[in-house]
Design a protein around this motif. Sequence first.
Motif, mmCIF file in Angstrom:
data_model
loop_
_atom_site.group_PDB
_atom_site.id
_atom_site.type_symbol
_atom_site.label_atom_id
_atom_site.label_comp_id
_atom_site.label_asym_id
_atom_site.label_seq_id
_atom_site.Cartn_x
_atom_site.Cartn_y
_atom_site.Cartn_z
ATOM 1 N N ALA A 9 0.833 -1.207 0.000
ATOM 2 C CA ALA A 9 0.000 0.000 0.000
ATOM 3 C C ALA A 9 0.864 1.253 0.000
ATOM 4 O O ALA A 9 0.572 2.221 -0.718
ATOM 5 C CB ALA A 9 -0.935 -0.016 1.199
ATOM 6 N N ALA A 10 1.930 1.269 0.779
ATOM 7 C CA ALA A 10 2.807 2.436 0.835
ATOM 8 C C ALA A 10 3.530 2.657 -0.490
ATOM 9 O O ALA A 10 3.666 3.799 -0.942
ATOM 10 C CB ALA A 10 3.819 2.275 1.969
ATOM 11 N N VAL A 11 3.973 1.590 -1.119
ATOM 12 C CA VAL A 11 4.640 1.724 -2.415
ATOM 13 C C VAL A 11 3.654 2.248 -3.462
ATOM 14 O O VAL A 11 4.013 3.085 -4.300
ATOM 15 C CB VAL A 11 5.281 0.382 -2.844
ATOM 16 C CG1 VAL A 11 5.711 0.414 -4.291
ATOM 17 C CG2 VAL A 11 6.469 0.072 -1.943
ATOM 18 N N ALA A 12 2.412 1.799 -3.408
ATOM 19 C CA ALA A 12 1.392 2.321 -4.323
ATOM 20 C C ALA A 12 1.161 3.811 -4.071
ATOM 21 O O ALA A 12 0.991 4.593 -5.026
ATOM 22 C CB ALA A 12 0.090 1.542 -4.155
ATOM 23 N N ILE A 13 1.166 4.211 -2.830
ATOM 24 C CA ILE A 13 1.063 5.634 -2.504
ATOM 25 C C ILE A 13 2.264 6.390 -3.077
ATOM 26 O O ILE A 13 2.118 7.477 -3.632
ATOM 27 C CB ILE A 13 0.961 5.829 -0.976
ATOM 28 C CG1 ILE A 13 -0.404 5.359 -0.482
ATOM 29 C CG2 ILE A 13 1.204 7.282 -0.585
ATOM 30 C CD1 ILE A 13 -0.524 5.295 1.020
ATOM 31 N N GLY A 14 3.427 5.802 -2.964
ATOM 32 C CA GLY A 14 4.637 6.426 -3.521
ATOM 33 C C GLY A 14 4.578 6.592 -5.027
ATOM 34 O O GLY A 14 5.021 7.613 -5.566
ATOM 35 N N VAL A 15 4.022 5.621 -5.719
ATOM 36 C CA VAL A 15 3.857 5.740 -7.172
ATOM 37 C C VAL A 15 2.922 6.894 -7.492
ATOM 38 O O VAL A 15 3.180 7.699 -8.402
ATOM 39 C CB VAL A 15 3.335 4.411 -7.778
ATOM 40 C CG1 VAL A 15 2.931 4.601 -9.225
ATOM 41 C CG2 VAL A 15 4.398 3.329 -7.668
ATOM 42 N N GLY A 16 1.830 7.000 -6.738
ATOM 43 C CA GLY A 16 0.906 8.115 -6.941
ATOM 44 C C GLY A 16 1.566 9.458 -6.686
ATOM 45 O O GLY A 16 1.337 10.419 -7.430
ATOM 46 N N ILE A 17 2.384 9.537 -5.660
ATOM 47 C CA ILE A 17 3.084 10.786 -5.350
ATOM 48 C C ILE A 17 4.079 11.123 -6.450
ATOM 49 O O ILE A 17 4.232 12.294 -6.816
ATOM 50 C CB ILE A 17 3.757 10.688 -3.967
ATOM 51 C CG1 ILE A 17 2.688 10.714 -2.879
ATOM 52 C CG2 ILE A 17 4.773 11.797 -3.761
ATOM 53 C CD1 ILE A 17 3.201 10.452 -1.494
ATOM 54 N N HIS A 18 4.749 10.132 -6.985
ATOM 55 C CA HIS A 18 5.699 10.378 -8.085
ATOM 56 C C HIS A 18 4.998 11.075 -9.243
ATOM 57 O O HIS A 18 5.537 12.030 -9.811
ATOM 58 C CB HIS A 18 6.334 9.069 -8.556
ATOM 59 C CG HIS A 18 7.114 9.219 -9.818
ATOM 60 N ND1 HIS A 18 8.332 9.854 -9.853
ATOM 61 C CD2 HIS A 18 6.847 8.841 -11.084
ATOM 62 C CE1 HIS A 18 8.782 9.849 -11.097
ATOM 63 N NE2 HIS A 18 7.894 9.237 -11.859
ATOM 64 N N PHE A 19 3.822 10.607 -9.590
ATOM 65 C CA PHE A 19 3.118 11.196 -10.718
ATOM 66 C C PHE A 19 2.369 12.470 -10.347
ATOM 67 O O PHE A 19 2.017 13.256 -11.225
ATOM 68 C CB PHE A 19 2.179 10.174 -11.351
ATOM 69 C CG PHE A 19 2.922 9.125 -12.111
ATOM 70 C CD1 PHE A 19 3.530 9.409 -13.308
ATOM 71 C CD2 PHE A 19 3.025 7.839 -11.608
ATOM 72 C CE1 PHE A 19 4.246 8.454 -14.005
ATOM 73 C CE2 PHE A 19 3.733 6.863 -12.288
ATOM 74 C CZ PHE A 19 4.348 7.175 -13.503
#
Length: 96
Positions: A9-19
């Motif tokens: 879940a945190a990595v998915a949040i990180g992907v969203g933040i990247h974009f």
Amino acid sequence: MYIVLALVAAVAIGVGIHFALPRRGLRGVALAPAIAGATAAVVYAICTWTGLGEGNPVTWLVTLAVSFLLCWVGTDALSRLRASRDAAAEKRLGLA
């Protein structure tokens, strides 16, 4: 085993933040997810060591909220630092 779900879940949040943040060209695609994943691992471990259960909603809320905030601030700060250093290097080399 719940820690794996928290990390995903945190990595998915990180992907969203990247974009979501600007200056994507100045950082690697794995920077934000790495920050979020590492933060989640540390915070989740601290929560379980302090006596909160693995299935406790507070553990999840704290883990994901701190991961989101630290990832957002860290990624933005590193991107700004990279942009300023690139601008200084261009000026020093006479390219700008």
